[in-house]
Design an enzyme around this catalytic site. Structure first.
Site, PDB file in Angstrom:
ATOM      1  N   VAL A 107      69.280  -6.476  -5.923  1.00 25.25           N
ATOM      2  CA  VAL A 107      70.624  -5.753  -5.795  1.00 25.25           C
ATOM      3  C   VAL A 107      71.681  -6.756  -6.270  1.00 25.25           C
ATOM      4  CG1 VAL A 107      72.304  -4.880  -4.053  1.00 25.25           C
ATOM      5  CG2 VAL A 107      69.833  -3.990  -3.856  1.00 25.25           C
ATOM      6  N   GLY A 108      71.388  -7.981  -5.830  1.00 25.45           N
ATOM      7  CA  GLY A 108      72.417  -9.022  -6.185  1.00 25.45           C
ATOM      8  C   GLY A 108      72.737  -8.950  -7.809  1.00 25.45           C
ATOM      9  N   CYS A 167      66.482 -15.089   6.518  1.00 26.94           N
ATOM     10  CA  CYS A 167      66.420 -15.457   5.031  1.00 26.94           C
ATOM     11  C   CYS A 167      66.049 -16.788   5.163  1.00 26.94           C
ATOM     12  CB  CYS A 167      67.827 -15.464   4.445  1.00 26.94           C
ATOM     13  SG  CYS A 167      69.236 -16.144   5.222  1.00 26.94           S
ATOM     14  N   GLY A 173      71.855 -10.372   0.268  1.00 25.74           N
ATOM     15  CA  GLY A 173      70.969  -9.451   0.400  1.00 25.74           C
ATOM     16  C   GLY A 173      69.787  -9.954  -0.574  1.00 25.74           C
ATOM     17  N   GLU A 198      74.483 -14.592  -1.846  1.00 22.29           N
ATOM     18  CA  GLU A 198      73.639 -15.149  -0.867  1.00 22.29           C
ATOM     19  C   GLU A 198      72.254 -14.552  -0.978  1.00 22.29           C
ATOM     20  OE1 GLU A 198      74.294 -17.968   0.728  1.00 22.29           O
ATOM     21  OE2 GLU A 198      76.455 -17.956   0.187  1.00 22.29           O
TER      22      GLU A 198
END
Ligand code: NAD
Length: 466
Positions: free
Chosen positions: A197-198, A249, A193, A215
């Site tokens: 948030v990572g 992505c 994502g 990722e």
């Protein structure tokens, strides 16, 4: 007792952990059974899965087969073919000073793995890591994206029917549910994502010293020079960019070209878009839709004040957003300040390869970098003077379908990579094992007490080892 696929079911992780501790997931046979069952699910229930992907993203069933179901099935096939060999202990040479002895590494499962998936390839990005985690002998909690609700629901329904519920659970939900999950202890967290948030995931993982794979995304450039067939190049770029309505992505985010190349390339891009989408993307069943209103509004804002060479048309009600090419985009335009993640291709004019490389290097390290050139020197410079998760010469996106190529980012685009053997490695601990017979006791030559003779011997030995 079985693990339930409900949100607020606090025992999910303990149930899975208990199954792992009891050895449910360890055997080779169990792993193979899970992988085969996952593949059967993809085959037998493909119609339901395709419907869900269409409901969430307007994905054409052929595209769903190509980029979601087929990618996972390919990963599983590749893993089933090689798993036994990958799991074999690997012998390692022993230094002479330790002989006679033997050394090897072996892969051991980590325990309970959490896989958190995003909405853009909601099936592939959930199940490809899950396949790796199961093949490595782990129990798995999977958290599909709430922003692709139909796919999330179909996973929650199907997974318990096909996989061993003692060791595999689906937890649906959004921020609240993910936060609750992240408060618990896992043995690995695999997150796909955005980087914001990572960071939340990594912080939560740090509390338990849990390793993470992140990722993430970023702006993947595509560089085109005047040594290639521009019509063929335009087709490849349009295909990679506008697949899934640009919500990929590894989609080419922006294009770098000189004035002369850009002028020639744009008409080819216009033709390619028309060719790929039946003359009109709005009515073509091959073209997807934007996931939600929030993304639609954000993307619309990026067009403000820009020179639209093709596209720009959109429909708020159906979230149709035409494949759009922007030209002569200033390097500091808002569209260049964030990952686009939609069907907008800005062209930034450069003076040549030096300028292109300098521009790429001035930004964060991208997840992928693409180049269309037949110059070996240009290719060499791109490979050695830039850093990115992957490089694609002559083709965007497709590197992720090669199971033997590790897939992952670097820097802001992520950490750790998976697919094929890499998936088994990230979801395992590589345990080092050294075995040495008690007799003859060659080590006594280095045991204390240290006499002058022993010291000389040790100095000689250490010199030989260096
Ligand atoms: P998303 O909003 O679906 O979020 C991903 C997951 O994070 C979801 O499961 C969601 O529930 C969870 N989440 C969201 N907010 C959270 C919070 N505050 N705390 C805990 N969990 C939370 O997807 P997204 O982030 O919008 O996905 C798009 C991004 O993902 C883009 O940057 C894209 O480049 C990147 N991406 C990377 C890859 C890759 O393989 N490297 C693949 C796809 C997408």
């Amino acid at each position: 007792m079985t693990a339930q696929s409900t949100v607020a079911d606090p025992p999910v992780v303990p149930i899975l952990r208990s199954s792992f501790e009891r050895g449910v997931t360890r055997s080779y046979a169990w792993r193979v059974r899970q992988l085969k069952a996952l593949k059967s699910m993809l085959e037998e229930r493909s119609a339901e899965i395709e419907d869900a992907l269409f409901a969430d993203l307007g994905k054409n069933p052929a595209e769903s087969q190509l980029t979601e179901i087929g990618v996972v099935a390919g990963e599983i096939e590749h893993t089933l073919t090689h798993l036994r060999r990958w799991l074999r202990p690997r012998r390692v040479p022993v230094p002479l000073a330790l002989a006679p002895a033997s050394a090897a590494t072996m892969l051991e499962p980590l325990g309970v793995v959490l896989v958190i998936a995003p909405w853009n390839y909601p099936l592939q990005l959930l199940l490809a890591p899950v396949a790796g985690a199961l093949a490595a002998g782990n129990a798995v909690v999977m958290k599909p994206s709430e922003l692709a609700p139909a796919t999330s629901a179909v996973m929650a329904e199907l997974i318990p029917l096909y996989l061993d519920s003692r060791a595999v659970a689906v937890v649906e939900g959004g921020v609240e549910e993910t936060t609750a999950l992240l408060a618990q202890r896992f043995d690995h967290i695999f997150y796909t994502g955005n980087g914001t948030v990572g960071r939340i995931v990594m912080e939560a993982a740090a509390k338990h010293l849990t390793p993470v794979t992140l990722e993430l995304g970023g702006k993947s450039p595509v560089y085109v020079d005047d040594t290639v067939d521009l019509a063929a190049t335009a087709r490849r770029i349009a295909w990679g960019k506008f697949m899934n309505a640009g919500q990929t992505c590894v989609a080419p985010d922006y294009l770098l070209a000189t004035d002369a190349v850009a002028e020639q390339l744009v008409p080819h891009l216009v033709d390619a878009i028309s060719e790929l989408y039946d003359g009109d993307p709005r009515t073509s069943s091959s073209y997807g839709r934007i996931i939600n209103d929030k993304q639609f509004t954000r993307l619309s804002g990026l067009l403000e004040g820009q020179t639209v060479r093709t596209g720009g048309k959109r429909d708020e009600r159906t979230r149709y957003f035409a494949p759009t090419v922007l030209d002569e985009v200033p390097r500091d335009a808002p569209v260049m300040a964030q990952e686009i993640f939609g069907p907008i291709l800005p062209i930034v004019r450069v003076t040549g390869l030096d300028d292109a490389i300098a521009f790429i290097r001035s930004g964060e390290k991208p997840l992928a970098l693409y180049a269309f050139t037949s110059s070996k020197e240009a290719a060499r410079r791109i490979l050695t003077e830039t850093s990115s998760g992957a490089v694609g010469f002559g083709v965007p996106v497709a590197h992720l379908t090669v199971p033997g190529l590790p897939f992952g980012g670097v820097g802001e685009s992520g950490m750790g990579s998976y697919h094929g053997r890499s998936s088994i490695e990230i979801f395992s601990h590589t345990k080092s094992v050294l075995s040495k017979r008690l007799a003859p006791d060659t080590l006594k030559l280095v045991y204390p007490p240290f006499t002058a003779k022993k010291e000389n011997f040790i100095r000689g030995l250490m010199r030989r080892l260096r």
